[in-house]
Design a protein around this motif. Structure first.
Motif, PDB file in Angstrom:
ATOM      1  N   PHE A 296     -46.462-108.035 -25.143  1.00  0.00           N
ATOM      2  CA  PHE A 296     -47.480-108.602 -25.725  1.00  0.00           C
ATOM      3  C   PHE A 296     -47.656-107.977 -27.233  1.00  0.00           C
ATOM      4  O   PHE A 296     -47.969-108.615 -28.161  1.00  0.00           O
ATOM      5  CB  PHE A 296     -48.801-108.606 -25.239  1.00  0.00           C
ATOM      6  N   LEU A 301     -49.827-109.463 -30.724  1.00  0.00           N
ATOM      7  CA  LEU A 301     -51.013-109.885 -30.452  1.00  0.00           C
ATOM      8  C   LEU A 301     -52.086-109.074 -31.347  1.00  0.00           C
ATOM      9  O   LEU A 301     -51.728-107.714 -31.398  1.00  0.00           O
ATOM     10  CB  LEU A 301     -51.606-109.926 -29.094  1.00  0.00           C
ATOM     11  N   TYR A 305     -56.573-107.032 -27.457  1.00  0.00           N
ATOM     12  CA  TYR A 305     -56.501-108.160 -26.571  1.00  0.00           C
ATOM     13  C   TYR A 305     -56.547-107.824 -25.131  1.00  0.00           C
ATOM     14  O   TYR A 305     -56.690-106.482 -24.670  1.00  0.00           O
ATOM     15  CB  TYR A 305     -54.894-108.823 -26.905  1.00  0.00           C
ATOM     16  N   ARG A 330     -55.547-115.840 -30.354  1.00  0.00           N
ATOM     17  CA  ARG A 330     -54.027-116.218 -29.741  1.00  0.00           C
ATOM     18  C   ARG A 330     -54.352-116.197 -28.305  1.00  0.00           C
ATOM     19  O   ARG A 330     -54.926-115.338 -27.682  1.00  0.00           O
ATOM     20  CB  ARG A 330     -53.038-115.104 -30.339  1.00  0.00           C
ATOM     21  N   SER A 346     -52.168-120.334 -30.778  1.00  0.00           N
ATOM     22  CA  SER A 346     -52.916-119.758 -31.836  1.00  0.00           C
ATOM     23  C   SER A 346     -53.658-120.630 -32.534  1.00  0.00           C
ATOM     24  O   SER A 346     -53.846-121.998 -32.320  1.00  0.00           O
ATOM     25  CB  SER A 346     -51.861-119.119 -32.854  1.00  0.00           C
TER      26      SER A 346
END
Length: 456
Positions: A296, A301, A305, A330, A346
């Protein structure tokens, strides 16, 4: 009959017609206020607080959410922090939330047998557990649930939907009543002193005309969360794409689970189906949480997140983030065995309606334009409270002794019917508002008939 008399008669009819229309609008403005103002005060106060959710939570829960930045230290691996959280609160790990900033802690959601779901906070520099709260147990989550009346069940949330629809009616009728009719005071200035009713009338009118746009905007952008209208529009907007535009969905197996049941998600993706990790890995071991977090990070990101951890052999790692900038929203699903992205979604992939609604929701929450967004909406919330208070005081000073003080019916019922026809259009767009409109019409007619019987 002379020409002069005919002219006077026509002028008198025109004046009476204008007076009847004013009475009809005033009457329904009164009804709208009766329904909406108590909710508007609650929504304005809780909404004003929630605008500063990050700032207030950081202060109120500083012992859990804030850590001391250690420049030279290497951060502890996510798996080690999860192990520390489980050692303190044995159970099953559901979610790992990346720190939003260098001075923020990591939040790990654990489902425990004894205490239910807990948010466990861990220092990312030394891996020490700072403490825990019930999942979504912060003060700001409490404020959010009060704002939406979620504590009071689905019926209460329907009431919010009705209040939002009637608030738009309130603004429309209010603008008509405010509209200048050869007067100078009470348009952009306030006359008199607080002892006089005209002071409260002017305060209400001037405040209302300035804050009316914000009331309509907040009502419309709040509608997506409503129980009936929001749910139906969400289903219609997503259609058969299950939340994902056709260009984003790929040829991967899809589960029957919706994203809203797995992770906190945006309105546009509530109906999005979660993919499955493909079968046939021939006994391959799943990737670790550390590998998933690393992926990730590599995919870029936005910080903060959340990673939902798979709980079944066909489950996926879901990384999702909804930061202040709506363009950075996203959602990425990873195959839990290969670590490859199955779906990468996204804000740019949303449809036109989804983009508009998500942008509106972000502004509604005071996020999109930073501090300016927060301060403008804070001023709007304060003005809404002032609007409600001035309406109450004005009504109290005007109302006859022992009476509710409902504005009089227009003498020409045709004017009243025309206004109701216009209001009915709003009832079609917002069904619950339409139902409440019918109820109010029935009550109004019933009370009117009762008064006529008493007078007879």
């Amino acid at each position: 009959m002379s020409d002069l008399t005919i002219g006077r008669e026509s002028a008198g009819i025109a004046a009476q017609s204008a007076s009847d229309l004013y009475r009809a609008v005033w009457r329904w403005h009164f009804y709208a206020g009766l329904l909406v103002l108590p909710f508007m005060i609650t929504l304005a106060v809780t909404g004003a607080l929630y605008l500063f959710k990050d700032e207030l939570d950081a202060v109120i829960h500083a012992d859990l959410k804030r850590v001391e930045i250690q420049q030279s230290a290497v951060k502890v691996a996510p798996s080690a922090m999860v192990a520390a959280a489980l050692a303190a609160h044995p159970g099953t790990t559901l979610k790992y939330t990346d720190p939003t900033s260098p001075d923020a802690s990591v939040e790990i959601t654990v489902n425990t047998p004894a205490e239910g779901k807990l948010a466990v906070y861990v220092d990312p520099y030394d891996g020490k557990v700072l403490g825990s709260l019930p999942d979504r147990g912060t003060v700001m989550w409490t404020i959010r649930y009060l704002h939406s009346l979620k504590y009071f069940g689905s019926t209460a949330r329907m009431v919010i939907e009705i209040a939002a629809g009637w608030s738009i009616l309130l603004v429309g009728t209010g603008i008509y009543l405010w509209w200048p009719r050869r007067q100078t005071g009470g348009v952009l200035s306030v006359r008199g002193t607080p002892k006089r009713r005209v002071f409260w009338r002017d305060t209400h009118a001037v405040t209302g005309v300035f804050v009316g746009f914000f009331i309509v905007f907040l009502a419309i952008t709040g509608m997506p969360w409503s129980g009936v209208w929001g749910g139906k529009v969400n289903e219609w907007a997503n259609g058969n794409n299950f939340g994902y535009p056709a260009g984003v969905r790929t040829a991967v197996p899809m589960s029957d689970e919706h994203l809203d049941h797995v992770a906190k998600t945006s309105w546009s993706l509530e109906q999005a189906q979660v993919p499955e990790s493909p079968a046939g890995h021939h006994g391959a071991a799943p990737i670790s949480l550390d590998d998933a977090v690393s992926t990730f990070d590599r995919l870029g990101l936005h910080r903060g997140y959340a990673v939902n951890i798979p709980s079944a052999p066909t489950g996926v790692y879901t990384g999702s983030v909804y930061p202040d900038d709506v363009a950075q929203q996203r959602v990425v699903h990873l195959d839990q065995y290969s670590g490859k992205p199955l779906i990468d979604m996204s804000y740019a992939d949303y449809g036109p309606l989804g983009k508009w609604l998500e942008w509106g929701i972000n502004v509604h929450m005071g996020q999109q334009f930073g501090l300016a967004n927060q301060l403008v909406l804070l001023a709007a919330c304060i003005a809404i409270v002032a609007l409600a208070v001035s309406a109450g005081v004005m009504w109290w000073k005007r109302r006859p002794q022992g009476s509710l003080g409902v504005p009089p019916m227009p003498s020409d019922s045709r004017v009243f019917r025309g206004l109701i026809a216009i209001l009915a259009v709003g009832g079609v767009v917002f069904p619950l508002v339409g139902v409440s409109l019918v109820v109010m019409l029935a009550l109004d007619w019933g009370f009117g008939r009762a008064r006529m019987v008493r007078k007879a």
